[in-house]
Design a protein around this motif. Structure first.
Motif, PDB file in Angstrom:
ATOM      1  N   ARG A 250       1.842  42.508 -14.081  1.00 23.49           N
ATOM      2  CA  ARG A 250       0.479  42.202 -13.640  1.00 23.49           C
ATOM      3  C   ARG A 250       0.488  41.196 -12.486  1.00 23.49           C
ATOM      4  NH1 ARG A 250      -0.228  42.800 -19.285  1.00 23.49           N
ATOM      5  NH2 ARG A 250      -1.706  44.456 -19.826  1.00 23.49           N
ATOM      6  N   ASN A 251       1.447  40.280 -12.495  1.00 23.78           N
ATOM      7  CA  ASN A 251       1.588  39.361 -11.364  1.00 23.78           C
ATOM      8  C   ASN A 251       2.027  40.106 -10.115  1.00 23.78           C
ATOM      9  OD1 ASN A 251       0.931  37.252 -13.049  1.00 23.78           O
ATOM     10  ND2 ASN A 251       2.991  36.381 -13.130  1.00 23.78           N
ATOM     11  N   VAL A 252       2.936  41.053 -10.287  1.00 25.30           N
ATOM     12  CA  VAL A 252       3.389  41.867  -9.154  1.00 25.30           C
ATOM     13  C   VAL A 252       2.190  42.563  -8.515  1.00 25.30           C
ATOM     14  CG1 VAL A 252       4.798  43.836  -8.442  1.00 25.30           C
ATOM     15  CG2 VAL A 252       5.696  42.186 -10.108  1.00 25.30           C
ATOM     16  N   ASP A 253       1.306  43.109  -9.335  1.00 21.34           N
ATOM     17  CA  ASP A 253       0.123  43.787  -8.811  1.00 21.34           C
ATOM     18  C   ASP A 253      -0.753  42.830  -8.001  1.00 21.34           C
ATOM     19  OD1 ASP A 253       1.007  46.070 -10.005  1.00 21.34           O
ATOM     20  OD2 ASP A 253      -0.612  46.209 -11.492  1.00 21.34           O
ATOM     21  N   GLU A 254      -0.943  41.621  -8.500  1.00 19.56           N
ATOM     22  CA  GLU A 254      -1.770  40.643  -7.787  1.00 19.56           C
ATOM     23  C   GLU A 254      -1.138  40.264  -6.455  1.00 19.56           C
ATOM     24  OE1 GLU A 254      -2.481  37.317 -10.304  1.00 19.56           O
ATOM     25  OE2 GLU A 254      -3.601  38.470 -11.807  1.00 19.56           O
ATOM     26  N   ILE A 255       0.184  40.062  -6.449  1.00 23.73           N
ATOM     27  CA  ILE A 255       0.887  39.728  -5.205  1.00 23.73           C
ATOM     28  C   ILE A 255       0.712  40.846  -4.179  1.00 23.73           C
ATOM     29  CG2 ILE A 255       3.164  39.331  -4.174  1.00 23.73           C
ATOM     30  CD1 ILE A 255       3.995  38.192  -6.956  1.00 23.73           C
ATOM     31  N   CYS A 256       0.917  42.059  -4.626  1.00 25.77           N
ATOM     32  CA  CYS A 256       0.843  43.202  -3.705  1.00 25.77           C
ATOM     33  C   CYS A 256      -0.564  43.411  -3.171  1.00 25.77           C
ATOM     34  CB  CYS A 256       1.345  44.467  -4.397  1.00 25.77           C
ATOM     35  SG  CYS A 256       3.106  44.433  -4.801  1.00 25.77           S
TER      36      CYS A 256
ATOM     37  N   SER B  53      -0.163  53.782 -12.757  1.00 25.68           N
ATOM     38  CA  SER B  53       1.176  53.923 -12.214  1.00 25.68           C
ATOM     39  C   SER B  53       1.421  53.052 -11.002  1.00 25.68           C
ATOM     40  CB  SER B  53       1.462  55.397 -11.873  1.00 25.68           C
ATOM     41  OG  SER B  53       0.493  55.875 -10.955  1.00 25.68           O
ATOM     42  N   SER B  54       0.360  52.708 -10.267  1.00 20.99           N
ATOM     43  CA  SER B  54       0.467  51.767  -9.145  1.00 20.99           C
ATOM     44  C   SER B  54      -0.923  51.257  -8.835  1.00 20.99           C
ATOM     45  CB  SER B  54       1.084  52.442  -7.902  1.00 20.99           C
ATOM     46  OG  SER B  54       0.205  53.422  -7.381  1.00 20.99           O
ATOM     47  N   ILE B  55      -1.038  50.327  -7.912  1.00 15.46           N
ATOM     48  CA  ILE B  55      -2.346  49.720  -7.654  1.00 15.46           C
ATOM     49  C   ILE B  55      -3.213  50.538  -6.717  1.00 15.46           C
ATOM     50  CG2 ILE B  55      -1.556  47.364  -8.075  1.00 15.46           C
ATOM     51  CD1 ILE B  55      -1.427  46.958  -5.050  1.00 15.46           C
TER      52      ILE B  55
ATOM     53  N   LYS C 248      11.050  45.261  -9.735  1.00 16.58           N
ATOM     54  CA  LYS C 248      11.515  45.781  -8.436  1.00 16.58           C
ATOM     55  C   LYS C 248      10.879  47.134  -8.134  1.00 16.58           C
ATOM     56  CE  LYS C 248      15.909  43.284  -8.346  1.00 16.58           C
ATOM     57  NZ  LYS C 248      17.344  43.320  -8.623  1.00 16.58           N
ATOM     58  N   MET C 249      10.847  47.988  -9.145  1.00 17.31           N
ATOM     59  CA  MET C 249      10.260  49.301  -8.931  1.00 17.31           C
ATOM     60  C   MET C 249       8.739  49.214  -8.767  1.00 17.31           C
ATOM     61  SD  MET C 249      12.959  51.122  -8.812  1.00 17.31           S
ATOM     62  CE  MET C 249      13.716  49.637  -8.108  1.00 17.31           C
ATOM     63  N   ARG C 250       8.124  48.235  -9.407  1.00 18.57           N
ATOM     64  CA  ARG C 250       6.676  48.056  -9.262  1.00 18.57           C
ATOM     65  C   ARG C 250       6.319  47.604  -7.851  1.00 18.57           C
ATOM     66  NH1 ARG C 250       2.315  50.212 -11.899  1.00 18.57           N
ATOM     67  NH2 ARG C 250       0.482  48.870 -11.648  1.00 18.57           N
ATOM     68  N   PHE C 251       7.101  46.704  -7.287  1.00 14.25           N
ATOM     69  CA  PHE C 251       6.869  46.295  -5.901  1.00 14.25           C
ATOM     70  C   PHE C 251       6.962  47.508  -4.971  1.00 14.25           C
ATOM     71  CE2 PHE C 251       7.659  41.777  -7.030  1.00 14.25           C
ATOM     72  CZ  PHE C 251       6.678  41.179  -6.267  1.00 14.25           C
ATOM     73  N   ILE C 252       7.951  48.348  -5.191  1.00 11.62           N
ATOM     74  CA  ILE C 252       8.093  49.540  -4.343  1.00 11.62           C
ATOM     75  C   ILE C 252       6.881  50.453  -4.492  1.00 11.62           C
ATOM     76  CG2 ILE C 252       9.451  51.617  -3.884  1.00 11.62           C
ATOM     77  CD1 ILE C 252      11.928  50.083  -4.820  1.00 11.62           C
ATOM     78  N   ALA C 253       6.517  50.746  -5.733  1.00 12.30           N
ATOM     79  CA  ALA C 253       5.391  51.645  -5.976  1.00 12.30           C
ATOM     80  C   ALA C 253       4.118  51.132  -5.313  1.00 12.30           C
ATOM     81  CB  ALA C 253       5.177  51.810  -7.480  1.00 12.30           C
TER      82      ALA C 253
ATOM     83  N   HIS D  50      10.020  57.429 -18.100  1.00 16.13           N
ATOM     84  CA  HIS D  50      10.046  56.153 -18.822  1.00 16.13           C
ATOM     85  C   HIS D  50       9.417  55.046 -17.975  1.00 16.13           C
ATOM     86  CE1 HIS D  50      11.474  52.587 -20.905  1.00 16.13           C
ATOM     87  NE2 HIS D  50      12.018  52.188 -19.772  1.00 16.13           N
ATOM     88  N   LEU D  51       9.769  54.983 -16.703  1.00 14.03           N
ATOM     89  CA  LEU D  51       9.225  53.946 -15.822  1.00 14.03           C
ATOM     90  C   LEU D  51       7.707  54.043 -15.760  1.00 14.03           C
ATOM     91  CD1 LEU D  51       9.690  51.672 -13.751  1.00 14.03           C
ATOM     92  CD2 LEU D  51       9.861  53.440 -11.985  1.00 14.03           C
TER      93      LEU D  51
END
Length: 345
Positions: free
Chosen positions: A89-95, A342-344, A136-141, A330-331
């Motif tokens: 959830r933090n990754v989503d906010e950063i992105c 699945s992504s933002i 890492k994969m969330r940042f990419i997505a 799975h991811l």
């Protein structure tokens, strides 16, 4: 082996060969310490007017890095984002914050990680997997649309490229994986997931890097008695080891090279490149993770060389038994459970 002199010559040419009109826009995750910090500083050193975001947990460490960035390149713009990147959830906010400010992204560099095998995040994920893989994969997505708007987009993930190994298709999360098999398991998950991203974004290139033996404080993240024992073992092994240590300065230079050199081109952009071309960085295309020249996803060792046939065979077997599909499913299940999507975008 790509000689360090070749790496440095290629890096020094960047203002004239790659970022000729506009300074690069980059996001560096895990960049307040160790390999990430060295790579961020090197990237700033070699580029003109860069605009760089770097993510970490320590404001004190970030203040030191900001001072160093200004020393190596006062013409750049640098923004620290204080956050715990182990939480999706933090990754989503950063992105979302970065997307609101930028129209393109040239480089996404990720080196966040831990050797804490026992802790779990508040999102019910093992900390070592949350940092080493899921975030890492969330940042990419999340950032893939921005990357696709760049003329030279690249994703570099630091883990252990060329060390891919078997993956149990019935235990994708690795809960029952033996300790000595864990690295190969996770590395294959990383490379195969980047291959899936590359299928939907052929204009973006992806590099999975093994940095080699670099002295960092990563072993300090191992908790309790296990940490004490493991650090003692590391010290004894290193006393008698024959491997060569790679300095932080060299790993920084090599990661700038991996982030920019045309030999690691995206699939969509490699068609016109020769595997024997000239130029300051030597050959213009190298073997990708699927064994093809210039296919857009590269698993590379500490000297910037592609994985050999044995690595490609491991990955091919995983594709043939559809383990790559199970990893992808799975991811996405984890993403949806934790964040609801699945992504933002």
């Amino acid at each position: 082996m790509v000689n360090l002199s070749t790496v440095q010559a290629s890096n020094a040419s960047l203002p004239k060969t790659l970022f000729t009109r506009n300074g690069p826009v980059g996001v560096f995750v895990g960049a307040t310490n160790g390999i990430g910090r060295a790579s961020l500083l090197a990237f700033a050193k070699y580029t003109q007017q860069p605009r760089l975001y770097f993510i970490g947990r320590s404001q004190t460490a970030a203040d030191e890095v900001l001072g160093q960035l200004k020393d190596v390149n006062a013409g750049g713009q640098y923004e620290f984002v204080k956050a715990d990147a182990s939480l999706l959830r933090n990754v989503d906010e950063i992105c979302q914050s970065i997307q609101a400010k930028e129209t393109r992204l040239d480089i996404l560099f990720q080196s966040q990680g831990t050797l804490d095998f026992s802790s779990e995040t508040s999102e019910k994920l093992p900390l070592i997997m949350a940092l080493g893989y899921y975030s890492k994969m969330r940042f990419i997505a999340n950032l893939l649309p921005l990357l696709q708007r760049s003329s030279t987009p690249r994703v570099v993930v630091v883990l252990a490229g060329t060390k891919e190994g078997p993956v149990n298709p019935n235990d994708i999360p690795g809960k029952k994986v033996k300790p000595w098999q864990a690295r190969g398991h996770l590395c294959s998950m990383m490379t195969l997931t980047m291959e899936r991203f590359a299928q939907s974004a052929p204009s973006v290139s992806f590099v999975h890097s093994y940095p080699g033996f670099v002295r960092t404080s990563l072993d300090q993240s191992i908790k309790g008695v296990t940490g004490v024992v493991m650090r003692s073992i590391f010290s004894i092994v290193n006393m008698f080891a024959t491997h060569n240590w790679i300095s932080l300065e060299e790993t920084g230079d090599r990661h700038v090279f991996l982030s920019t050199a045309p030999r690691y081109a995206a699939k969509e952009r490699s068609a016109g490149l020769s595997s024997e071309g000239g130029g300051v960085d030597g050959p213009k295309a190298v073997v990708a993770s699927n064994g093809q020249i210039g296919a857009g996803v590269y698993t590379v060792d500490e000297f910037c060389e592609s994985g050999d046939a044995s690595v490609q065979q491991v990955l091919q077997r995983l594709r043939e038994n559809r383990t790559d599909q199970k990893i992808w499913e799975h991811l996405n299940d984890v993403f949806k459970r934790v964040t609801g999507k699945s992504s933002i975008h």
